[in-house]
Design a protein around this motif. Structure first.
Motif, PDB file in Angstrom:
ATOM      1  N   TYR A  30      -3.777   4.278  16.756  1.00 15.77           N
ATOM      2  CA  TYR A  30      -2.374   4.499  16.426  1.00 15.77           C
ATOM      3  C   TYR A  30      -1.886   5.752  17.144  1.00 15.77           C
ATOM      4  CZ  TYR A  30      -2.636   1.335  12.356  1.00 15.77           C
ATOM      5  OH  TYR A  30      -2.766   0.249  11.522  1.00 15.77           O
ATOM      6  N   LYS A  85     -10.609  17.145  18.646  1.00 12.35           N
ATOM      7  CA  LYS A  85      -9.528  17.292  17.664  1.00 12.35           C
ATOM      8  C   LYS A  85      -8.245  17.743  18.342  1.00 12.35           C
ATOM      9  CE  LYS A  85      -8.563  19.207  13.084  1.00 12.35           C
ATOM     10  NZ  LYS A  85      -8.098  17.912  12.545  1.00 12.35           N
ATOM     11  N   PHE A 122      -8.758   6.096   8.126  1.00  9.56           N
ATOM     12  CA  PHE A 122      -8.296   6.821   9.302  1.00  9.56           C
ATOM     13  C   PHE A 122      -9.194   8.006   9.627  1.00  9.56           C
ATOM     14  CE2 PHE A 122      -4.075   5.175  10.440  1.00  9.56           C
ATOM     15  CZ  PHE A 122      -3.871   4.290   9.397  1.00  9.56           C
ATOM     16  N   GLY A 123      -9.290   8.287  10.918  1.00  7.47           N
ATOM     17  CA  GLY A 123      -9.919   9.511  11.363  1.00  7.47           C
ATOM     18  C   GLY A 123      -8.970  10.686  11.217  1.00  7.47           C
ATOM     19  N   PRO A 124      -9.439  11.902  11.542  1.00  5.95           N
ATOM     20  CA  PRO A 124      -8.641  13.107  11.350  1.00  5.95           C
ATOM     21  C   PRO A 124      -7.574  13.306  12.418  1.00  5.95           C
ATOM     22  CG  PRO A 124     -10.765  13.663  12.276  1.00  5.95           C
ATOM     23  CD  PRO A 124     -10.813  12.203  11.978  1.00  5.95           C
ATOM     24  N   PHE A 159       0.837  -1.195   0.000  1.00  5.21           N
ATOM     25  CA  PHE A 159       0.000   0.000   0.000  1.00  5.21           C
ATOM     26  C   PHE A 159       0.880   1.256   0.000  1.00  5.21           C
ATOM     27  CE2 PHE A 159      -3.829  -2.210   1.632  1.00  5.21           C
ATOM     28  CZ  PHE A 159      -3.255  -3.322   2.228  1.00  5.21           C
ATOM     29  N   LYS A 204      -0.928  -7.809  11.892  1.00  7.87           N
ATOM     30  CA  LYS A 204      -1.116  -6.399  11.633  1.00  7.87           C
ATOM     31  C   LYS A 204      -0.362  -5.967  10.383  1.00  7.87           C
ATOM     32  CE  LYS A 204       2.638  -5.041  14.786  1.00  7.87           C
ATOM     33  NZ  LYS A 204       2.911  -6.338  15.419  1.00  7.87           N
ATOM     34  N   ILE A 205      -0.800  -4.834   9.837  1.00 10.13           N
ATOM     35  CA  ILE A 205      -0.095  -4.201   8.734  1.00 10.13           C
ATOM     36  C   ILE A 205       1.157  -3.523   9.295  1.00 10.13           C
ATOM     37  CG2 ILE A 205      -1.350  -2.028   8.965  1.00 10.13           C
ATOM     38  CD1 ILE A 205      -1.449  -1.815   5.958  1.00 10.13           C
ATOM     39  N   PHE A 230      -4.489   8.559  16.236  1.00 10.34           N
ATOM     40  CA  PHE A 230      -5.406   8.290  15.123  1.00 10.34           C
ATOM     41  C   PHE A 230      -6.199   7.029  15.399  1.00 10.34           C
ATOM     42  CE2 PHE A 230      -4.385  11.418  12.019  1.00 10.34           C
ATOM     43  CZ  PHE A 230      -3.045  11.722  12.193  1.00 10.34           C
ATOM     44  N   GLN A 268       1.054   8.734  16.630  1.00  9.68           N
ATOM     45  CA  GLN A 268       2.027   9.315  15.703  1.00  9.68           C
ATOM     46  C   GLN A 268       2.856  10.355  16.436  1.00  9.68           C
ATOM     47  OE1 GLN A 268       0.755  11.796  12.270  1.00  9.68           O
ATOM     48  NE2 GLN A 268       2.056  10.478  11.016  1.00  9.68           N
ATOM     49  N   GLY A 325       1.124  -5.905   4.279  1.00 11.01           N
ATOM     50  CA  GLY A 325       0.474  -6.820   5.203  1.00 11.01           C
ATOM     51  C   GLY A 325       0.177  -8.157   4.570  1.00 11.01           C
ATOM     52  N   MET A 326       0.290  -9.196   5.388  1.00 13.70           N
ATOM     53  CA  MET A 326      -0.076 -10.559   4.961  1.00 13.70           C
ATOM     54  C   MET A 326      -1.111 -11.083   5.935  1.00 13.70           C
ATOM     55  SD  MET A 326       3.447 -12.341   3.722  1.00 13.70           S
ATOM     56  CE  MET A 326       4.480 -11.825   5.076  1.00 13.70           C
ATOM     57  N   PRO A 386      -4.558  -7.815   7.711  1.00  8.00           N
ATOM     58  CA  PRO A 386      -3.523  -6.847   7.328  1.00  8.00           C
ATOM     59  C   PRO A 386      -3.567  -6.463   5.858  1.00  8.00           C
ATOM     60  CG  PRO A 386      -2.609  -8.533   8.751  1.00  8.00           C
ATOM     61  CD  PRO A 386      -4.002  -8.983   8.407  1.00  8.00           C
ATOM     62  N   ASP A 417      -6.397  -5.629   4.401  1.00  8.46           N
ATOM     63  CA  ASP A 417      -7.521  -4.707   4.227  1.00  8.46           C
ATOM     64  C   ASP A 417      -7.043  -3.275   4.130  1.00  8.46           C
ATOM     65  OD1 ASP A 417      -9.896  -6.250   6.572  1.00  8.46           O
ATOM     66  OD2 ASP A 417      -9.294  -6.780   4.530  1.00  8.46           O
ATOM     67  N   THR A 418      -7.770  -2.454   3.408  1.00  5.34           N
ATOM     68  CA  THR A 418      -7.532  -1.009   3.443  1.00  5.34           C
ATOM     69  C   THR A 418      -8.018  -0.473   4.785  1.00  5.34           C
ATOM     70  OG1 THR A 418      -7.807  -0.797   1.051  1.00  5.34           O
ATOM     71  CG2 THR A 418      -8.170   1.188   2.381  1.00  5.34           C
ATOM     72  N   GLN A 419      -7.229   0.422   5.364  1.00  8.21           N
ATOM     73  CA  GLN A 419      -7.636   1.056   6.615  1.00  8.21           C
ATOM     74  C   GLN A 419      -8.111   2.479   6.334  1.00  8.21           C
ATOM     75  OE1 GLN A 419      -5.038   0.608   9.973  1.00  8.21           O
ATOM     76  NE2 GLN A 419      -4.680  -1.562   9.558  1.00  8.21           N
ATOM     77  N   LYS A 457       6.507  11.896  12.791  1.00  4.20           N
ATOM     78  CA  LYS A 457       5.496  11.281  11.915  1.00  4.20           C
ATOM     79  C   LYS A 457       5.547   9.760  11.938  1.00  4.20           C
ATOM     80  CE  LYS A 457       3.754  15.149  10.391  1.00  4.20           C
ATOM     81  NZ  LYS A 457       2.385  15.542  10.808  1.00  4.20           N
ATOM     82  N   PHE A 458       6.333   9.173  12.834  1.00  2.75           N
ATOM     83  CA  PHE A 458       6.381   7.724  12.913  1.00  2.75           C
ATOM     84  C   PHE A 458       5.076   7.213  13.491  1.00  2.75           C
ATOM     85  CE2 PHE A 458       8.048   3.667  12.802  1.00  2.75           C
ATOM     86  CZ  PHE A 458       8.005   3.033  14.025  1.00  2.75           C
ATOM     87  N   LEU A 459       4.474   6.208  12.825  1.00  3.84           N
ATOM     88  CA  LEU A 459       3.151   5.708  13.182  1.00  3.84           C
ATOM     89  C   LEU A 459       3.306   4.371  13.891  1.00  3.84           C
ATOM     90  CD1 LEU A 459       0.266   6.765  12.482  1.00  3.84           C
ATOM     91  CD2 LEU A 459       0.270   5.158  10.592  1.00  3.84           C
ATOM     92  N   TYR A 465      -0.078   5.040   1.499  1.00  6.29           N
ATOM     93  CA  TYR A 465      -1.012   5.958   2.133  1.00  6.29           C
ATOM     94  C   TYR A 465      -0.411   7.356   2.078  1.00  6.29           C
ATOM     95  CZ  TYR A 465      -3.829   2.189   4.224  1.00  6.29           C
ATOM     96  OH  TYR A 465      -4.656   1.109   4.430  1.00  6.29           O
ATOM     97  N   LYS A 511       8.356   4.436   7.839  1.00  3.76           N
ATOM     98  CA  LYS A 511       8.508   5.609   8.700  1.00  3.76           C
ATOM     99  C   LYS A 511       7.975   6.884   8.066  1.00  3.76           C
ATOM    100  CE  LYS A 511      12.232   3.872  11.545  1.00  3.76           C
ATOM    101  NZ  LYS A 511      13.585   4.083  12.108  1.00  3.76           N
ATOM    102  N   GLU A 539      -4.297  16.265   8.552  1.00  6.57           N
ATOM    103  CA  GLU A 539      -5.320  15.241   8.302  1.00  6.57           C
ATOM    104  C   GLU A 539      -4.825  13.849   8.691  1.00  6.57           C
ATOM    105  OE1 GLU A 539      -7.072  17.550   4.336  1.00  6.57           O
ATOM    106  OE2 GLU A 539      -6.801  15.383   4.317  1.00  6.57           O
ATOM    107  N   GLY A 540      -5.765  12.893   8.654  1.00  3.87           N
ATOM    108  CA  GLY A 540      -5.394  11.502   8.842  1.00  3.87           C
ATOM    109  C   GLY A 540      -4.871  10.898   7.557  1.00  3.87           C
ATOM    110  N   LEU A 541      -4.363   9.680   7.668  1.00  3.75           N
ATOM    111  CA  LEU A 541      -3.863   8.987   6.478  1.00  3.75           C
ATOM    112  C   LEU A 541      -5.035   8.551   5.608  1.00  3.75           C
ATOM    113  CD1 LEU A 541      -1.595   8.509   8.739  1.00  3.75           C
ATOM    114  CD2 LEU A 541      -0.935   6.554   7.340  1.00  3.75           C
TER     115      LEU A 541
END
Lengths: 112, 114
Positions: free
Chosen positions: B35, B9, B105-107, A34, A99-100, B90, B37, A93-94, B99, B101-103, B41-43, A36, A104, A42-44
């Motif tokens: 999540y 927020k 995200f909220g704002p 993926f 988890k995905i 987030f 962050q 992800g697998m 894993p 699936d598309t995720q 910006k590391f998630l 993103y 960084k 904003e969010g991802l």
């Protein structure tokens, strides 16, 4: 364990330049991959994805091709715009994992 | 129609306080995530729930407690806040929870601990 390695930023380009952000997934097996994007404040959100080898994902002028031999998924765009300034996250992800895995992130600045 | 929403927020609070962040999704998804962050910006994933059941619980201090009253809601309560808890949190959801699936995200909720 599994990991995602992506190009470190920040990356600064002029408008209309060609963009490449490298991404490689390290694991046993072949994950879904993926990209993103996170715009400021904003969010991802999903930019594009590929679920198997040789698949190409594309959206908003961005493309990435799943290369099986290197498990890579490099993001490209032929002509970037100021509005593309954002942080880009590669992820993989697998289903056998829990988890995905996110990279960084790479911050992209496009100058007018 | 916001797919994944979070409140508040922004959250500014003193060290030692207890605070909660709420998350709701209207996508009909089975799985929700929290999540963290950091400033670089590391998630980092903290928790995931599938149909109200805890699935992922990463190495997170016990001061963080998620609660899922139903599959559309996942709240995060933080006790005894510390300076290092300052980050953007987030919430996300995905259809099944694989894993692959598309995720969505909220704002985000920007938490600042003073």
């Amino acid at each position: 364990g599994n990991s995602v390695t992506q190009m470190e930023g920040p990356v600064t380009l002029s408008e209309e330049a060609f963009l490449t952000i490298n991404c490689t997934y390290t694991a046993t097996g072949y994950p879904s991959l993926f990209w993103y994007v996170q715009y400021p404040g904003e969010g991802l959100q999903l930019l594009l994805k590929a679920t198997k080898a040789d698949d190409k994902g594309s959206n908003k002028g961005f493309e990435a091709t799943y290369r099986k031999e290197t498990t890579s998924f490099h993001l490209e765009k032929g002509s970037v715009q100021v509005s593309d300034s954002a942080v880009y996250f590669c992820a993989g992800g697998m289903n056998r994992d829990d988890k995905i895995i996110f990279g960084k992130g790479t911050r992209l600045h496009i100058l007018p | 129609d916001t797919a994944v929403s979070q409140t508040p927020k922004y959250l500014v609070t003193q060290m030692g306080n207890d605070k909660s962040i709420k998350c709701e999704q209207n996508l009909g998804h089975d799985t929700m995530y929290w999540y963290k962050q950091d400033s670089k910006k590391f998630l980092k994933i903290m928790f995931s729930y599938n149909n109200k059941e805890l699935i992922i619980n990463e190495t997170v201090p016990n001061r963080f407690s998620p609660k899922s009253p139903d599959k559309a809601h996942l709240n995060l309560h933080i006790n005894s806040l510390e300076l290092g808890d300052s980050a953007v949190y987030f919430c996300a959801s995905s259809q099944v929870g694989y894993p692959t699936d598309t995720q969505y995200f909220g704002p985000g909720t920007r938490l600042t601990v003073l």
